[in-house]
Design a protein around this motif. Structure first.
Motif, PDB file in Angstrom:
ATOM      1  N   HIS A  89      84.181  -8.709  -6.214  1.00 24.29           N
ATOM      2  CA  HIS A  89      83.018  -8.008  -5.680  1.00 24.29           C
ATOM      3  C   HIS A  89      82.520  -6.930  -6.638  1.00 24.29           C
ATOM      4  N   PHE A  90      83.311  -6.585  -7.648  1.00 20.88           N
ATOM      5  CA  PHE A  90      82.924  -5.529  -8.590  1.00 20.88           C
ATOM      6  C   PHE A  90      81.613  -5.867  -9.293  1.00 20.88           C
ATOM      7  N   TYR A  91      81.441  -7.119  -9.686  1.00 25.62           N
ATOM      8  CA  TYR A  91      80.246  -7.514 -10.420  1.00 25.62           C
ATOM      9  C   TYR A  91      79.006  -7.506  -9.522  1.00 25.62           C
ATOM     10  N   VAL A  92      79.208  -7.746  -8.236  1.00 26.87           N
ATOM     11  CA  VAL A  92      78.096  -7.629  -7.282  1.00 26.87           C
ATOM     12  C   VAL A  92      77.689  -6.162  -7.146  1.00 26.87           C
ATOM     13  N   LEU A  93      78.677  -5.283  -7.052  1.00 28.02           N
ATOM     14  CA  LEU A  93      78.393  -3.849  -6.973  1.00 28.02           C
ATOM     15  C   LEU A  93      77.664  -3.370  -8.222  1.00 28.02           C
ATOM     16  N   LEU A  94      78.145  -3.817  -9.388  1.00 23.97           N
ATOM     17  CA  LEU A  94      77.535  -3.396 -10.648  1.00 23.97           C
ATOM     18  C   LEU A  94      76.102  -3.910 -10.751  1.00 23.97           C
ATOM     19  N   ARG A  95      75.882  -5.174 -10.376  1.00 22.44           N
ATOM     20  CA  ARG A  95      74.536  -5.749 -10.430  1.00 22.44           C
ATOM     21  C   ARG A  95      73.576  -4.999  -9.519  1.00 22.44           C
ATOM     22  N   ASN A  96      73.979  -4.787  -8.272  1.00 17.21           N
ATOM     23  CA  ASN A  96      73.096  -4.115  -7.320  1.00 17.21           C
ATOM     24  C   ASN A  96      72.783  -2.687  -7.756  1.00 17.21           C
ATOM     25  N   THR A  97      73.812  -1.961  -8.185  1.00 16.60           N
ATOM     26  CA  THR A  97      73.616  -0.568  -8.574  1.00 16.60           C
ATOM     27  C   THR A  97      72.669  -0.455  -9.769  1.00 16.60           C
ATOM     28  N   LEU A  98      72.903  -1.264 -10.796  1.00 16.73           N
ATOM     29  CA  LEU A  98      72.081  -1.172 -12.004  1.00 16.73           C
ATOM     30  C   LEU A  98      70.650  -1.636 -11.752  1.00 16.73           C
ATOM     31  N   LEU A  99      70.470  -2.719 -11.010  1.00 21.32           N
ATOM     32  CA  LEU A  99      69.122  -3.234 -10.794  1.00 21.32           C
ATOM     33  C   LEU A  99      68.297  -2.309  -9.911  1.00 21.32           C
ATOM     34  N   ILE A 100      68.912  -1.698  -8.913  1.00 20.85           N
ATOM     35  CA  ILE A 100      68.188  -0.732  -8.087  1.00 20.85           C
ATOM     36  C   ILE A 100      67.742   0.448  -8.939  1.00 20.85           C
ATOM     37  N   ASN A 101      68.618   0.919  -9.826  1.00 24.60           N
ATOM     38  CA  ASN A 101      68.256   2.043 -10.690  1.00 24.60           C
ATOM     39  C   ASN A 101      67.226   1.656 -11.733  1.00 24.60           C
ATOM     40  N   VAL A 102      67.295   0.427 -12.252  1.00 26.74           N
ATOM     41  CA  VAL A 102      66.284  -0.032 -13.215  1.00 26.74           C
ATOM     42  C   VAL A 102      64.908  -0.098 -12.557  1.00 26.74           C
ATOM     43  N   LEU A 103      64.845  -0.582 -11.327  1.00 28.68           N
ATOM     44  CA  LEU A 103      63.573  -0.618 -10.600  1.00 28.68           C
ATOM     45  C   LEU A 103      63.035   0.792 -10.385  1.00 28.68           C
ATOM     46  N   ASN A 104      63.916   1.725 -10.043  1.00 26.50           N
ATOM     47  CA  ASN A 104      63.479   3.112  -9.879  1.00 26.50           C
ATOM     48  C   ASN A 104      62.997   3.701 -11.200  1.00 26.50           C
ATOM     49  N   LEU A 105      63.665   3.328 -12.286  1.00 28.14           N
ATOM     50  CA  LEU A 105      63.285   3.839 -13.600  1.00 28.14           C
ATOM     51  C   LEU A 105      61.911   3.313 -14.013  1.00 28.14           C
ATOM     52  N   ILE A 106      61.638   2.047 -13.701  1.00 27.52           N
ATOM     53  CA  ILE A 106      60.374   1.439 -14.106  1.00 27.52           C
ATOM     54  C   ILE A 106      59.220   1.870 -13.215  1.00 27.52           C
ATOM     55  N   PHE A 107      59.439   1.873 -11.905  1.00 24.71           N
ATOM     56  CA  PHE A 107      58.334   2.094 -10.973  1.00 24.71           C
ATOM     57  C   PHE A 107      58.279   3.523 -10.425  1.00 24.71           C
ATOM     58  N   PHE A 108      59.442   4.162 -10.236  1.00 18.89           N
ATOM     59  CA  PHE A 108      59.431   5.497  -9.640  1.00 18.89           C
ATOM     60  C   PHE A 108      59.269   6.607 -10.672  1.00 18.89           C
ATOM     61  N   PHE A 109      59.969   6.515 -11.791  1.00 10.23           N
ATOM     62  CA  PHE A 109      59.964   7.603 -12.766  1.00 10.23           C
ATOM     63  C   PHE A 109      58.566   7.963 -13.267  1.00 10.23           C
ATOM     64  N   PRO A 110      57.678   7.006 -13.566  1.00 12.49           N
ATOM     65  CA  PRO A 110      56.349   7.397 -14.064  1.00 12.49           C
ATOM     66  C   PRO A 110      55.431   8.007 -13.015  1.00 12.49           C
ATOM     67  N   VAL A 111      55.702   7.777 -11.729  1.00 13.94           N
ATOM     68  CA  VAL A 111      54.775   8.217 -10.685  1.00 13.94           C
ATOM     69  C   VAL A 111      54.604   9.742 -10.659  1.00 13.94           C
ATOM     70  N   PRO A 112      55.675  10.549 -10.697  1.00 15.27           N
ATOM     71  CA  PRO A 112      55.458  12.000 -10.727  1.00 15.27           C
ATOM     72  C   PRO A 112      54.657  12.471 -11.936  1.00 15.27           C
ATOM     73  N   ILE A 113      54.793  11.788 -13.069  1.00 21.25           N
ATOM     74  CA  ILE A 113      54.027  12.156 -14.264  1.00 21.25           C
ATOM     75  C   ILE A 113      52.540  11.916 -14.019  1.00 21.25           C
ATOM     76  N   VAL A 114      52.217  10.726 -13.525  1.00 22.67           N
ATOM     77  CA  VAL A 114      50.814  10.391 -13.249  1.00 22.67           C
ATOM     78  C   VAL A 114      50.247  11.316 -12.184  1.00 22.67           C
ATOM     79  N   LEU A 115      51.033  11.576 -11.152  1.00 27.60           N
ATOM     80  CA  LEU A 115      50.578  12.433 -10.062  1.00 27.60           C
ATOM     81  C   LEU A 115      50.338  13.862 -10.542  1.00 27.60           C
TER      82      LEU A 115
END
Length: 322
Positions: A89-115
């Motif tokens: 299950h470790f690889y499932v945990l690693l996949r979910n954690t990293l992909l959720i953070n990558v999505l936040n990095l791509i879509f969430f991080f720029p929003v405060p800058i633009v705003l």
């Protein structure tokens, strides 16, 4: 006795030099006393809640027994780390954690800058303050409230989006029980809740831009878009870089409360992350040493990512965090 400017200075006794140094230190301390008082709460916070608890990392290398304490528990070395890495299950945990953070990095991080840039362009001060207050408000809502609001928006039974789809003659969609929607929902929640609060630092950086630079740009015929691209964004670039590096240091962290509230048996395969694993295994099942090992692993991953990103940023000619 006549005074000769070219004469060599007379050395003071060792005791006199030490006393003079102490007096100088006391003067500097007295001169900066208000600054020291100002930083004291922050220093105490990090000392009590960040430095002292690091003693507890020893638990990761023990079969920790709460009754025996850290000193009396059995030492097992890297056994819990091997158990963690050997778990399928470790690889499932690693996949979910990293992909959720990558999505936040791509879509969430720029929003405060633009705003922040958009708010800076508002010319009516009262309207600007009103918008700032509106976008700040979601930050003060708990994740329980946000999860409840998400349920009333997306659920099949009472969600108004599904009601709208049905009214248009379309089939309802199980947003909350479909794994393919889960990561997108988490990202959307973060954007709605935290993007306004994240503009504070960027607005402070924009406020530090010299107004004369804008005046010179206007005289040269630069449009508002040109002023943003050539003045505003370069001025806040150091702030963006530093926050990006710090954000990469949290790539192994996902908001525990947010994920726990949004989890259900149908999406567990894409929702289970290191934080929920620590909760279920470390707290509910009492495997405290394993939970501590997971926390230590997350800290090491964050440290490595910060070091690598800081090195890359400095190689690209920007200022890092050190």
């Amino acid at each position: 006795m006549s005074f000769h400017p070219s004469a060599e200075p007379v050395e003071l006794p060792l005791g006199g030099t030490a006393a003079s140094s102490r007096r100088s230190w006391r003067k500097r301390l007295a001169a900066g006393r208000y600054m020291y008082v100002l930083i004291l709460p922050g220093f105490l916070y990090f000392a009590l809640f960040k430095l002292l608890p690091m003693w507890g990392m020893l638990i990761a290398f023990q079969n920790y027994n709460p009754f025996a304490g850290i000193r009396g528990s059995e030492w097992v070395g890297f056994t819990h780390f091997l158990e963690l890495f050997g778990d399928d299950h470790f690889y499932v945990l690693l996949r979910n954690t990293l992909l959720i953070n990558v999505l936040n990095l791509i879509f969430f991080f720029p929003v405060p800058i633009v705003l922040a840039v958009m708010l800076n362009e508002v010319r009516h001060e009262w309207f600007k303050k009103l918008n700032q207050s509106v976008v700040y408000m979601p930050h003060f809502l708990s994740w329980v409230v946000v999860a409840s609001m998400t349920f009333f928006v997306l659920s099949v039974d009472v969600g108004f989006i599904n009601k709208l789809l049905v009214s248009l003659g379309l089939e309802s969609v199980s947003f909350l029980s479909e794994p393919r929607y889960f990561w997108g929902i988490l990202t959307a929640q973060n954007i709605w809740k935290e993007s306004g609060w994240g503009t504070i630092i960027f607005l402070a950086a924009v406020a530090g831009v010299d107004p004369e630079r804008y005046e010179a740009a206007i005289m040269d015929g630069a449009s508002r878009w040109r002023q943003i691209w050539h003045i505003t964004l370069p001025a806040i670039r150091p702030t963006i870089v530093i926050l990006l590096i710090l954000r990469l240091g949290h790539m192994a962290d996902v908001g525990f409360e947010q994920v726990l509230l949004m989890m259900n048996p149908l999406v567990n395969n894409v929702a289970d992350v290191f934080d929920t694993f620590v909760y279920f295994r470390g707290i509910q099942q009492g495997e405290i040493s394993l939970g501590t090992a997971v926390g230590m692993f997350k800290g090491v991953v964050g440290l490595v990512l910060v070091l690598i990103s800081n090195y890359v940023v400095k190689k690209l000619g920007h200022e890092g965090i050190y």
